[in-house]
Scaffold this active site. Sequence first.
Site, mmCIF file in Angstrom:
data_model
loop_
_atom_site.group_PDB
_atom_site.id
_atom_site.type_symbol
_atom_site.label_atom_id
_atom_site.label_comp_id
_atom_site.label_asym_id
_atom_site.label_seq_id
_atom_site.Cartn_x
_atom_site.Cartn_y
_atom_site.Cartn_z
ATOM 1 N N LYS A 36 0.841 -1.186 0.000
ATOM 2 C CA LYS A 36 0.000 0.000 0.000
ATOM 3 C C LYS A 36 0.883 1.244 0.000
ATOM 4 O O LYS A 36 1.880 1.300 0.743
ATOM 5 C CB LYS A 36 -0.920 -0.013 1.220
ATOM 6 N N SER A 110 -9.457 1.854 2.722
ATOM 7 C CA SER A 110 -8.602 2.635 1.858
ATOM 8 C C SER A 110 -7.589 1.794 1.092
ATOM 9 O O SER A 110 -6.948 2.272 0.157
ATOM 10 C CB SER A 110 -7.875 3.698 2.694
ATOM 11 N N SER A 134 -9.885 -0.452 6.989
ATOM 12 C CA SER A 134 -9.347 -0.352 5.633
ATOM 13 C C SER A 134 -8.662 -1.607 5.134
ATOM 14 O O SER A 134 -8.428 -1.742 3.935
ATOM 15 C CB SER A 134 -8.366 0.824 5.551
#
Length: 538
Positions: A36, A110, A134
């Site tokens: 990420k 996210s 997330s």
Amino acid sequence: MSDQPTFIHRLPEEAVAGYAAVAPAGPLAGLTFAIKDNIDLAGVPTTAADPRRTTPAGESATVVQRLLDAGAVPVGKTNMDQYATGLVGTRSPYGACHSVYSPDHVSGGSSSGSAVAVAAGEAEFALATDTAGSGRVPAAFNGLVGVKPSKGLVPTTGVVPACASLDCVTVMARTVARGREVLDVIAGPDPRDPWSRTLEQRATPARPVVAVPVGDLDLDPVHHAAWEASTARARELWDVVEVDVTAFLEAATLLYGGPWVAERRLAFGDVLTDDPAVDPTVRTIVADGPDLSAVDAFAAFHRLASLDAATRPVWTGADALLLPVTATHPTLEEVAADPVGVNTRLGRFTNMTNLLDLCAVAFPGPVRGDGLPFGVQLLAPAGGDLALLDLAARWCGEQPARPAGDGRVDLVVAGAHLAGEPLNADLVARGGTFVRTARMAPDYRMYVVDGPLPRPGVTRLPAGGVAEPSALEVEVWSLPAVALAGFQATIAPPLGLGQVDLDDGTRVLGFLCSGDGVDPARDITAHGGWRAWRASTG
């Protein structure tokens, strides 16, 4: 390859090959992983989905470096809701991701790109973060396992903070076993991370009791049908009790309705006033939220303490709590029409997890009637990570990593912890008992490693390497599961714990050495084991 904006920075093939060429033969040797883009990889900008962040990271985040040392190979930095503020996967100037199961439905955020990368087969596993859900919401929307560790179990050094006191680095994988393997590598305190901590893990009970909510959860109809099937499945696997989850759900409302929004301002509020690339919804949530006084903050802390106390009776009667991950799976169009309202509904069953100091694992439940995946999650107080993974493995038809009920884990020792060696007394003092002598699979090598006292470092040959005719002799010991984390904290680099294979085909937790501890000139494999080498030195 996926045709959606999965990656913000995909590593060129030659760069991936370069990482693979130098990867040590560790417990994750050759496994590809995505990162990420709020987690540092040395030499690549960490954008947090903000294009104005262009400076390459000087070093990799602790979790990334641990994966590299274990032999894993990075493939790129993934798309995300900007500054990890969102559960939808659409708040990015690099484009909105969608579920791999439907171009019309959101991927979840996210950690949107991390989920898509794994679900689409572009990486074996991925690193994500989970402050409000997330790591679990996109896992649920893409049919994956999402491992949200206890706060502080995995260090956040080298991670762009959202809410530093709540942030967790998480793992996305296609199986529970893979998620556990990765967690084994990345868990452990880091002195540079003030939030990291050592946690002793609780044993998996012989007869688990799992709580399920009583009453209506306000799920979409297709979600509701899948949830009903999920609770029926739970009753087949475990003893089930019904509990009131009102206090959990109220605690969830505090995350964006309390002082933790101000903590996001502290983390990245400096970019909100002069950065035109900031997503408008992110800006509204963080910059235009209500100004809170210290009195407001303490009022929220006191309310959270009351809610935490109200949840504790659940844990006196149950080992875990089963919940849906979300109440709905929205479309891209629905999120565009109401970005804040839809996002709020997605966090109903996830926002409270870190506020209440819980660990969690999300995994696929029964498929919805329309063919979309439906995710469920198990939650438990901090330190229940491994027990939750055992329960999730049972649900998913996988073999638990250790037998449920005996509260112990087998451990392969190869050197200073062998019977009669200097550190064996520490193993015995922690409840360790001898099980048997064994031999490793023949493709492991042993090296002498420097340290406070001589130690062996064991690594595995890459595929195709020439194995020794005589495998290394080791011992298998049994250790109480609750003592494992404390024992692991005593192990000094370059040694660590990971899964090792024995010559009888079994796979057991054991000592392994990262690549930086290997000196070919100190290879002692030919002696057949640590004791034999020691004897040869007189």
